[in-house]
Scaffold this active site. Structure first.
Site, short mmCIF file in Angstrom:
data_model
loop_
_atom_site.label_atom_id
_atom_site.label_comp_id
_atom_site.label_asym_id
_atom_site.label_seq_id
_atom_site.Cartn_x
_atom_site.Cartn_y
_atom_site.Cartn_z
CB CYS A 118 -1.50 6.48 2.23
SG CYS A 118 0.12 5.95 2.82
CD GLU A 137 -1.79 2.29 1.73
OE1 GLU A 137 -1.32 3.20 0.99
OE2 GLU A 137 -2.02 2.45 2.93
#
Length: 468
Positions: free
Chosen positions: A280, A246
């Site tokens: 993120c 990720e």
């Protein structure tokens, strides 16, 4: 200052040296962590590999019960873990801070505990029976970042445990203390060797790189930057490791001309500035139609200027400092460049220490550094557009594709735009609202694989098809 121990094989691991961990709000040392190397990593891998034999043989109900016990332990120590997070990461106790992070960790652990991957019957007739089984992989290597040190560790560890794998977790050297304590707590209810932790300052020895290349680690789960994710992928190739990556996201939000600026201002702010922008899937670029551009800017600034920024241990603080000097310097560089190209509507000047005020800059466009680079901090560029087709093109003009959002009073119209955004998750009238029951992952350079829900759980398994 507290010296934290690493846990290997269910007990504190001997270590020769330690490194300091600083409070980003004050610059003071809040604790120290073991500075481990190849020998300690090999020891952790060996005990995890040995523990896998009996752990993977547990029945589904036993694994579920063990995960429930881990979840209860995390919740029992919620206040302690939240305080450690605030001291080493900087985020406030209150608001969407460390208490919220621990609450999220408990919720994710609990939901994951309730998941299962039963045998799937593909065929059962006179020609035979075919079953699809999900088998645990072995030793899982978890490499976690500094922005959500406990919650992301839980995202990695719990699905591994639930599917019968054992784990070695390596936290960021900026925020190792909460993970060290988390693993210590988990080991109060787990068999020795099932979850282990290694830490290091990454100066003399690259623990993460060694984990990615280690022949006895079956899978790496990594959350972090695209550049580091590429290195993980390269070093894992020789041993054909399974990977879940990720990686970074330069998420775009698109405000359609029918949106109500006053109604969306709060959502826009938290979509961009949650955890001080150090997320993120935070919104990193905002494209606003020219007809409501000024009104959106005014409403957003009006909301943002009232958010208290300060030491996270102060109950009044809602946002804290940037976590580390490297990230602070990057934000400072990008904002300084943006000041030369656009108009600063709020903030713009670095504060004392690692504090940087919420900063909003208009008048920028694709090609400007603050728009093209993932700032991962409290600075939001606002880009004016005149045509929705143009906005979609600009939003997709990025190597990243983690998340995106569309803001509109017309849900049907918003969904049409959302379907054309090149990203793994799209939100309508909000941004970054991930949930444990919805798969999460990126496209393009933002990663490989997904986390959460049954789809994420399955990534910790190999398929075995049995023909009878």
């Amino acid at each position: 200052m507290i010296e934290f121990s690493a846990t290997i094989g269910g007990k504190p691991a001997p270590v020769g040296s330690v490194f300091p961990v600083l409070n980003p709000a004050t610059g003071e040392e809040v604790g120290c962590a073991p500075n481990m190397g190849a020998a300690e990593l090999d020891a952790a891998v060996a005990v995890a590999k040995a523990a896998f034999v009996s752990w993977s043989a547990q029945g589904d109900e036993a694994l579920q019960a063990a995960c429930a016990a881990v979840t209860a332990k995390i919740e029992e120590h919620a206040a302690e873990l939240a305080e450690i997070i605030t001291l080493e990461q900087g985020k406030p106790l209150n608001g969407l801070g460390s208490r919220w992070e621990i609450g999220g960790a408990v919720a994710w652990a609990g939901y994951t505990t309730g998941l299962s991957l039963p045998v799937k019957v593909l065929q059962d007739n006179t020609q035979g029976r075919i079953e699809l089984h999900r088998k645990p992989l072995g030793v899982i290597g978890s490499i976690t970042p500094w922005n959500f040190p406990v919650m992301i560790a839980v995202w990695h560890i719990l699905p591994a445990l639930r599917t019968g794998n054992t784990v070695i977790v390596k936290p960021s050297p900026f925020t190792p203390l909460s993970t060290l304590r988390l693993v210590e707590i988990m080991n109060e209810v787990l068999p020795p060797g099932v979850v282990n932790v290694v830490t290091g300052d990454d100066k003399a020895f690259n623990l993460g790189g060694a984990m990615s290349a280690h022949p006895d680690i079956a899978k790496i789960v990594f959350t972090g930057s695209c550049a580091t994710g590429q290195k993980v992928m390269q070093s894992a190739a020789a041993t054909m490791k399974r990977l879940t990556l990720e990686l970074g996201g330069n998420d775009a939000g698109i405000v359609l001309p029918d949106a109500d600026p006053a109604k969306i201002a709060e959502g826009l702010f938290w979509g961009a500035f949650i955890n001080n922008g150090q997320t993120c899937a935070a919104m990193k670029r905002l494209y606003v139609h020219e007809s409501i551009h000024d009104a959106v800017c005014e409403a957003l600034v009006g909301y943002a200027k009232n958010i208290p920024v300060g030491n996270g241990m102060d109950e009044a603080s809602i946002l804290g400092p940037v976590q580390n000097r490297m990230q602070f310097d990057k934000v400072s560089r990008l904002v300084a460049d943006a000041k030369e190209r656009g108009k600063v509507l709020l903030g713009g000047a670095p504060g004392e220490g690692l504090f940087f005020p919420p900063t909003i800059v208009s008048g920028l466009r694709n090609g400007d550094a603050l728009v093209d680079e993932e700032q991962f901090g409290p600075a939001l560029p606002i880009i004016r557009y005149s045509d929705v087709e143009e906005a979609i093109r600009l939003a997709n003009d990025s190597p990243n594709g983690l998340g995106g959002s569309v803001w509109s009073s017309d849900i049907k119209a918003a969904k049409k735009v959302a379907s054309r955004m090149a990203c793994g998750s799209v939100w309508i009238n909000k941004h970054g609202a991930i949930q444990p029951n919805a798969p999460f992952g990126g496209v393009k350079a933002s990663g490989v694989g997904v986390e959460f829900a049954e789809e994420g759980l399955a990534e910790y398994t190999d398929i075995q098809v049995v023909f009878a």
